[in-house]
Structure formats: C-alpha cells, structure tokens
Scaffold this active site. Structure first.
Site, short mmCIF file in Angstrom:
data_model
loop_
_atom_site.label_atom_id
_atom_site.label_comp_id
_atom_site.label_asym_id
_atom_site.label_seq_id
_atom_site.Cartn_x
_atom_site.Cartn_y
_atom_site.Cartn_z
N TYR A 1 -9.58 7.54 10.51
CA TYR A 1 -8.95 7.80 12.05
C TYR A 1 -10.00 8.88 12.50
O TYR A 1 -9.54 9.21 13.65
CB TYR A 1 -7.45 8.24 11.82
CG TYR A 1 -6.86 6.84 11.72
CD1 TYR A 1 -6.34 6.17 12.31
CD2 TYR A 1 -6.44 6.89 10.23
CE1 TYR A 1 -5.56 4.88 11.99
CE2 TYR A 1 -5.62 6.00 9.74
CZ TYR A 1 -5.07 4.93 10.85
OH TYR A 1 -4.31 3.78 10.25
N ILE B 1 -8.59 -0.36 9.51
CA ILE B 1 -9.45 0.69 9.64
C ILE B 1 -10.66 0.05 8.51
O ILE B 1 -10.44 -0.58 7.71
CB ILE B 1 -8.82 2.14 8.98
CG1 ILE B 1 -8.51 2.00 7.76
CG2 ILE B 1 -7.88 2.61 9.79
CD1 ILE B 1 -8.22 3.20 6.71
N PHE C 1 -5.49 5.83 -0.72
CA PHE C 1 -4.66 4.74 -0.64
C PHE C 1 -4.50 4.00 -1.91
O PHE C 1 -5.67 4.02 -2.87
CB PHE C 1 -5.38 3.73 0.37
CG PHE C 1 -5.16 3.86 1.86
CD1 PHE C 1 -3.90 3.77 2.48
CD2 PHE C 1 -6.10 4.48 2.31
CE1 PHE C 1 -3.84 3.81 3.79
CE2 PHE C 1 -6.17 4.89 3.85
CZ PHE C 1 -4.80 4.64 4.51
N PHE D 1 2.09 9.95 3.77
CA PHE D 1 2.23 9.52 5.26
C PHE D 1 2.71 7.95 5.51
O PHE D 1 3.28 8.04 6.69
CB PHE D 1 0.85 9.82 6.06
CG PHE D 1 -0.32 8.98 5.69
CD1 PHE D 1 -0.33 7.53 6.26
CD2 PHE D 1 -1.29 9.40 5.00
CE1 PHE D 1 -1.38 6.82 6.16
CE2 PHE D 1 -2.16 8.64 4.70
CZ PHE D 1 -2.43 7.35 5.22
N ASP D 2 2.50 7.13 4.61
CA ASP D 2 2.98 5.88 5.22
C ASP D 2 2.97 4.82 3.64
O ASP D 2 2.05 5.21 2.88
CB ASP D 2 2.24 5.09 6.14
CG ASP D 2 2.70 3.84 6.69
OD1 ASP D 2 3.80 3.70 6.41
OD2 ASP D 2 2.23 3.00 7.53
N TYR E 1 0.69 -1.24 -0.03
CA TYR E 1 -0.04 -0.04 0.21
C TYR E 1 0.76 1.24 0.01
O TYR E 1 2.09 1.14 0.31
CB TYR E 1 -1.15 -0.14 1.37
CG TYR E 1 -0.02 0.48 2.58
CD1 TYR E 1 0.10 1.60 3.11
CD2 TYR E 1 0.64 -0.78 3.31
CE1 TYR E 1 0.84 1.71 4.19
CE2 TYR E 1 1.36 -0.33 4.41
CZ TYR E 1 1.51 0.82 4.92
OH TYR E 1 2.22 1.08 5.85
#
Length: 313
Positions: A161, A135, A178, A114-115, A104
């Site tokens: 979140y 999530i 994503f 962010f990731d 991902y």
C-alpha cells in the site's frame, strides 16, 4: 525428530541443531536476541578470531528450517513455501487471467494481525490474476502456484500500500507479512484430501508391437508424439504433415531436460508401443500451464526400426 535450523548472526551464518531452548518455537524469518553462555559460544566456532568477535548477546534471524527457506522473488518480494503440491499432483498452475481466491492472514512487522479470512469468515476473492485487483505482492507470489499450496510472504511497501497505507490498520510505508493458501483456481476448489492425488500417469493403448527391444537409459531413441491441450490445440511430430520422428535422444539426455516427465514414462517401452502420458505442467514444457495428454510411439531403438507407416500411427 531432530530439527536443523540455519541462523544469521549479524553478518555471520551458522547452522544449529535445535538443542537450545532460545530457538524453540521460532518462526521462519523471525528475529530474536539470545543471551548465551560463553562456553556455548566457544562450542559453535573453531576459529578463534570469530569467537573473540562474538558477544554472548546474539541478534539472530531464523532463515531456514529443514530446507525451507526464504527466497527473494521479483521486485524485492520474499516468499517461503510451507505446503507445496508435488509436480506429480499439480494439475494446473496459475497464469494471468485466472480467477482465484485465497485464505490468508496479514500482519505488520511487529506481529499485529490487521486482517484475515478467518476473521471475515470467508476467503478473499474471487479476483482475476494479473489485472491489479489485488496488491502487486500477491500477483507475484501467486504466479505459477498450484491449487492448495500454502506460503508465507514478506511484502515491501512498494508492492503493498506504499506511502499511503490503508485505513487505520496499515500505516504508510508498512512492510506486510502474509500467510496464504490458494483455495480456488477458476472452477476448482481446494480440498485437503485431494492435494496429494497424482495426475501424472501413463498407459499403453496398442498391442501390435515388438517387445524384443525395450527402451533403456543406454539407448538412442526416436519417437513420434502428439500433445493435446484442454482446448484441443495439438503440437508434435504427428501434428505436422511431413513430421519426422523426434530423435535421436536418450532418456536422461539433454534433449528431454525441458520436459522432465517424458523420460520416466518411456522407460521400458517396446519398439512400436504406443502410450498416452498424462503430463502435468511442472513435469512438462516450459510454457505449459495445464495437464496435457501426450501420445507417444517408439519408432526406433538404436538400429532397430518400427516399420508402420505414419498414417497408421
């Protein structure tokens, strides 16, 4: 190769051929502001009223590329398939309780990453589908997916979140983007070269049949069948003590619409012929999630009947 894109211009929708440099390199779902010559605007619309209402400064959103477009799923999640496994090659689909892992990349609406699994050096997982270990947006998007499929999703805050955010990187109330590929489904791991290998097949397993009469799309047909799942659960007319043949039906009739893989597998079968059809889930019954072996024998074609006793089938 010519590319066709669909754009949303404020409240208007319009399809372009990709001959405007302002569209080059756009991603699905991306928004841009274009400054276009007045003559270009005139060429897009034959309706004079619409021409006058449009400015040469256009706020656009790319909503479709070559038939790939965003779909709205449950609870406001948006998703577009980037690489889809064909129904013939999809051996199993994700259900609750499955053990999964994904590659991902996650980003904010401004494009800030962010990731990602690349930055971590490994996929995210394993985790169990449907148990709140990831999530909610992921759980909705992964349901029904096949190993190796890749998709993008836009996850609203209530499926991510929420008002709390996550650490220093994901602010409160953030909508997240994503890019995801499913790389593990229980014990199976994704390998790119395997994604297009077909599992949908059939073969004849007897030779004592009457080939004077063959199944066509014009015929009324009866059959006995037995479907066997991976855990040896059986269903079908041959699983019933006094089961009568299923029919009458036609290969393209409504009776088989819920099992789209059976009709093509039966075309050309002879009266009394027995076949085993390896039926993947996207070509099978509505609740089917894994590939089944389905034993089929044609017992009647129009007025012509096969005379074998049921205990011989």
């Amino acid at each position: 190769m010519e590319t066709s894109v669909a754009l949303k211009l404020d409240s208007e929708g319009i399809t372009f051929k990709l001959d405007h440099e302002g569209l080059q390199g756009m991603c699905l779902g991306e928004k841009r502001t274009l400054i276009m010559p007045e003559k270009r605007i005139r060429s897009l619309f034959t309706d004079m009223k619409k021409r006058k209402e449009l400015d040469t400064v256009l706020n656009i959103e790319l909503i479709e590329i070559n038939n790939k477009k965003w779909e709205k799923l449950a609870e406001g999640l948006q998703m577009v398939m980037l690489e889809e496994v064909s129904p013939e090659s999809c051996e199993r689909i994700v259900i609750n309780g499955d053990t999964l892992a994904v590659e991902y990349e996650g980003s904010l609406e401004d494009g800030t990453v962010f990731d990602s699994s690349a930055s971590r050096g490994q996929p995210f997982g394993p985790f169990q589908q449907g148990y709140g270990q990831i999530i909610r947006g992921y759980e909705i998007a992964l349901a029904g997916r096949c190993l190796g499929e890749r998709f993008k999703m836009i996850v609203p805050p209530h499926l991510a979140y929420g008002d709390q955010g996550a650490g220093d990187l994901i602010p409160p109330g953030a909508t997240l983007h994503f890019d995801v590929r499913l790389v593990q489904l229980n014990q199976e791991l994704w390998a790119e070269q395997q994604s297009n290998q077909e599992v949908y097949t059939w073969e004849t397993i007897n030779d004592d049949y009457d080939c004077e009469h063959k199944v066509t799309y014009e015929d009324n047909i009866y059959m006995h069948y037995l479907a066997v799942s991976g855990d040896d659960t059986e269903f079908g007319t041959l699983a019933e003590v006094d089961g009568e043949p299923f029919g009458p039906f036609r290969l393209d009739g409504s009776e088989l619409q819920g099992v789209p893989g059976l009709g093509p597998a039966m075309e050309g079968m002879c009266l009394g012929e027995e076949r085993i059809v390896t039926l993947p889930p996207r070509l099978g019954w509505e609740q089917q999630y894994e590939t089944l072996d389905v034993n089929i024998i044609i017992t009647q074609i129009n007025e012509h009947k096969f005379t074998a006793r049921k205990d011989e089938l």
